[in-house]
Design a protein around this motif. Structure first.
Motif, PDB file in Angstrom:
ATOM      1  N   ARG A 125       0.732  -1.405  -0.064  1.00  0.00           N
ATOM      2  CA  ARG A 125       0.179  -0.025  -0.065  1.00  0.00           C
ATOM      3  C   ARG A 125       0.674   1.349   0.080  1.00  0.00           C
ATOM      4  N   ILE A 126       1.948   1.240   0.819  1.00  0.00           N
ATOM      5  CA  ILE A 126       2.683   2.466   1.032  1.00  0.00           C
ATOM      6  C   ILE A 126       3.596   2.499  -0.359  1.00  0.00           C
ATOM      7  N   ILE A 127       3.841   1.365  -1.064  1.00  0.00           N
ATOM      8  CA  ILE A 127       4.533   1.494  -2.304  1.00  0.00           C
ATOM      9  C   ILE A 127       3.646   2.171  -3.476  1.00  0.00           C
ATOM     10  N   THR A 128       2.325   1.789  -3.484  1.00  0.00           N
ATOM     11  CA  THR A 128       1.590   2.161  -4.403  1.00  0.00           C
ATOM     12  C   THR A 128       0.709   3.751  -4.262  1.00  0.00           C
ATOM     13  N   LEU A 129       1.012   4.163  -3.036  1.00  0.00           N
ATOM     14  CA  LEU A 129       0.756   5.392  -2.729  1.00  0.00           C
ATOM     15  C   LEU A 129       1.914   6.448  -2.925  1.00  0.00           C
ATOM     16  N   LYS A 130       3.033   5.907  -2.938  1.00  0.00           N
ATOM     17  CA  LYS A 130       4.156   6.629  -2.963  1.00  0.00           C
ATOM     18  C   LYS A 130       4.335   7.553  -4.273  1.00  0.00           C
ATOM     19  N   PRO A 131       4.020   8.667  -4.482  1.00  0.00           N
ATOM     20  CA  PRO A 131       4.069   9.713  -5.634  1.00  0.00           C
ATOM     21  C   PRO A 131       5.293   9.291  -6.548  1.00  0.00           C
ATOM     22  N   ARG A 132       5.363   9.078  -7.725  1.00  0.00           N
ATOM     23  CA  ARG A 132       6.538   8.838  -8.484  1.00  0.00           C
ATOM     24  C   ARG A 132       6.835  10.152  -9.083  1.00  0.00           C
ATOM     25  N   ARG A 133       8.118  10.722  -9.058  1.00  0.00           N
ATOM     26  CA  ARG A 133       8.700  11.809  -9.668  1.00  0.00           C
ATOM     27  C   ARG A 133       8.686  11.608 -11.249  1.00  0.00           C
ATOM     28  N   GLN A 134       8.074  12.540 -11.609  1.00  0.00           N
ATOM     29  CA  GLN A 134       8.307  12.710 -13.155  1.00  0.00           C
ATOM     30  C   GLN A 134       9.167  13.600 -13.759  1.00  0.00           C
ATOM     31  N   PRO A 135       9.993  13.373 -14.424  1.00  0.00           N
ATOM     32  CA  PRO A 135      10.825  14.472 -14.882  1.00  0.00           C
ATOM     33  C   PRO A 135       9.994  15.684 -15.567  1.00  0.00           C
ATOM     34  N   PRO A 136      10.286  16.872 -15.542  1.00  0.00           N
ATOM     35  CA  PRO A 136       9.751  17.970 -15.862  1.00  0.00           C
ATOM     36  C   PRO A 136       9.560  17.889 -17.595  1.00  0.00           C
ATOM     37  N   SER A 137       8.400  18.285 -18.078  1.00  0.00           N
ATOM     38  CA  SER A 137       8.251  17.893 -19.384  1.00  0.00           C
ATOM     39  C   SER A 137       8.947  18.985 -20.083  1.00  0.00           C
ATOM     40  N   PRO A 138       9.455  18.749 -21.188  1.00  0.00           N
ATOM     41  CA  PRO A 138      10.276  19.706 -22.097  1.00  0.00           C
ATOM     42  C   PRO A 138       9.627  21.077 -22.500  1.00  0.00           C
ATOM     43  N   ALA A 139      10.053  21.996 -22.662  1.00  0.00           N
ATOM     44  CA  ALA A 139       9.315  23.160 -23.176  1.00  0.00           C
ATOM     45  C   ALA A 139       8.845  23.024 -24.420  1.00  0.00           C
ATOM     46  N   THR A 140       7.805  23.266 -24.792  1.00  0.00           N
ATOM     47  CA  THR A 140       7.165  22.979 -26.300  1.00  0.00           C
ATOM     48  C   THR A 140       6.989  24.348 -26.992  1.00  0.00           C
ATOM     49  N   PHE A 141       7.378  24.503 -28.345  1.00  0.00           N
ATOM     50  CA  PHE A 141       7.319  25.947 -28.807  1.00  0.00           C
ATOM     51  C   PHE A 141       6.747  25.431 -30.329  1.00  0.00           C
ATOM     52  N   VAL A 142       6.340  26.568 -30.815  1.00  0.00           N
ATOM     53  CA  VAL A 142       5.781  26.674 -32.286  1.00  0.00           C
ATOM     54  C   VAL A 142       6.322  27.530 -32.960  1.00  0.00           C
ATOM     55  N   ASP A 143       7.314  27.334 -34.080  1.00  0.00           N
ATOM     56  CA  ASP A 143       7.631  28.330 -35.029  1.00  0.00           C
ATOM     57  C   ASP A 143       6.486  29.139 -35.744  1.00  0.00           C
ATOM     58  N   LYS A 144       6.885  30.477 -35.589  1.00  0.00           N
ATOM     59  CA  LYS A 144       5.656  30.977 -36.610  1.00  0.00           C
ATOM     60  C   LYS A 144       6.260  32.210 -37.155  1.00  0.00           C
ATOM     61  N   PRO A 145       5.712  32.582 -38.309  1.00  0.00           N
ATOM     62  CA  PRO A 145       6.296  33.826 -39.070  1.00  0.00           C
ATOM     63  C   PRO A 145       5.916  35.269 -38.620  1.00  0.00           C
ATOM     64  N   HIS A 146       6.741  36.146 -38.836  1.00  0.00           N
ATOM     65  CA  HIS A 146       6.367  37.595 -38.676  1.00  0.00           C
ATOM     66  C   HIS A 146       7.045  38.472 -39.286  1.00  0.00           C
ATOM     67  N   PRO A 147       6.205  39.567 -39.810  1.00  0.00           N
ATOM     68  CA  PRO A 147       6.672  40.429 -40.778  1.00  0.00           C
ATOM     69  C   PRO A 147       7.963  41.223 -40.399  1.00  0.00           C
ATOM     70  N   VAL A 148       8.174  41.485 -39.027  1.00  0.00           N
ATOM     71  CA  VAL A 148       9.395  42.040 -38.734  1.00  0.00           C
ATOM     72  C   VAL A 148      10.500  41.262 -38.097  1.00  0.00           C
ATOM     73  N   LEU A 149       9.971  40.211 -37.325  1.00  0.00           N
ATOM     74  CA  LEU A 149      10.961  39.585 -36.584  1.00  0.00           C
ATOM     75  C   LEU A 149      11.614  38.284 -37.471  1.00  0.00           C
ATOM     76  N   GLY A 150      10.764  37.985 -38.617  1.00  0.00           N
ATOM     77  CA  GLY A 150      11.063  36.572 -39.673  1.00  0.00           C
ATOM     78  C   GLY A 150      10.286  35.672 -38.680  1.00  0.00           C
ATOM     79  N   THR A 151      10.953  34.624 -38.368  1.00  0.00           N
ATOM     80  CA  THR A 151      10.331  33.578 -37.624  1.00  0.00           C
ATOM     81  C   THR A 151      10.823  33.591 -35.979  1.00  0.00           C
ATOM     82  N   TYR A 152       9.714  33.559 -35.553  1.00  0.00           N
ATOM     83  CA  TYR A 152       9.885  33.546 -33.851  1.00  0.00           C
ATOM     84  C   TYR A 152       9.346  32.222 -33.447  1.00  0.00           C
ATOM     85  N   ARG A 153       9.793  32.170 -32.120  1.00  0.00           N
ATOM     86  CA  ARG A 153       9.196  30.770 -31.412  1.00  0.00           C
ATOM     87  C   ARG A 153       8.204  31.083 -30.580  1.00  0.00           C
TER      88      ARG A 153
END
Length: 172
Positions: free
Chosen positions: A27-55
């Motif tokens: 019961r203790i083993i199943t209740l113990k929260p498992r540490r998950q590594p932080p998820s990597p940041a996600t991004f989307v590349d987008k076009p911009h008339p002044v910046l060119g491509t930005y994330r």
């Protein structure tokens, strides 16, 4: 063959204790929260008339690698809030226009960087911005490149308030 009731009772109790420990341990083993590594940041590349491509990152901030014709070199531009909005681009244009004068306000580095290294040749005219981070309130931070620094470990970082007051720290 006779049974010793005390021995039988002792074995029964010992068996129940072992079973209780096994159940409790599972019961203790199943209740113990498992540490998950932080998820990597996600991004989307987008076009911009002044910046060119930005994330655009999942938390709303954005980043772009731009070539400034006014400054004559490439640098990164980032904003800690969603955008890029017209107001942010206008603020960038103001910063870009005033950046050479702001960079010339950089004080000389400390004589020693803490590791026994000295700055070879300090010239404010050679300093370039490598990253400008704009904040929602109009303030911004400039991380600078300093040529001729050799093994010197400190670099200047400038914090600029919305009313153009500068504070420069030489830091790692």
């Amino acid at each position: 063959m006779s049974f010793n009731p005390h021995l039988l009772f002792g074995c029964l109790c010992a068996g129940l204790i072992v079973i209780a420990f096994i159940v409790l341990a599972r019961r203790i083993i199943t209740l113990k929260p498992r540490r998950q590594p932080p998820s990597p940041a996600t991004f989307v590349d987008k076009p911009h008339p002044v910046l060119g491509t930005y994330r655009e990152f999942d938390d709303g901030h954005w980043w772009a690698r731009i070539t400034s014709e006014r400054l004559g070199y490439e640098l990164s531009l980032s904003c800690k809030v969603a955008g890029p909005t017209e107001a942010q681009i206008e603020r960038w244009r103001e910063i870009e226009a005033r950046l050479p004068g702001l960079l010339r306000q950089t004080p000389p580095p400390p004589d020693d960087d803490g590791w026994g290294h000295k700055f070879e040749h300090f010239d404010t005219a050679s300093i370039q911005a490598s990253l400008v981070i704009m904040n929602e309130n109009g303030s911004f931070t400039v991380i600078m490149d300093t040529p001729y620094s050799g093994d010197y470990m400190l670099s200047p970082i400038m914090d600029v308030s919305p009313d153009w007051q500068c504070k420069v720290d030489w830091t790692i």
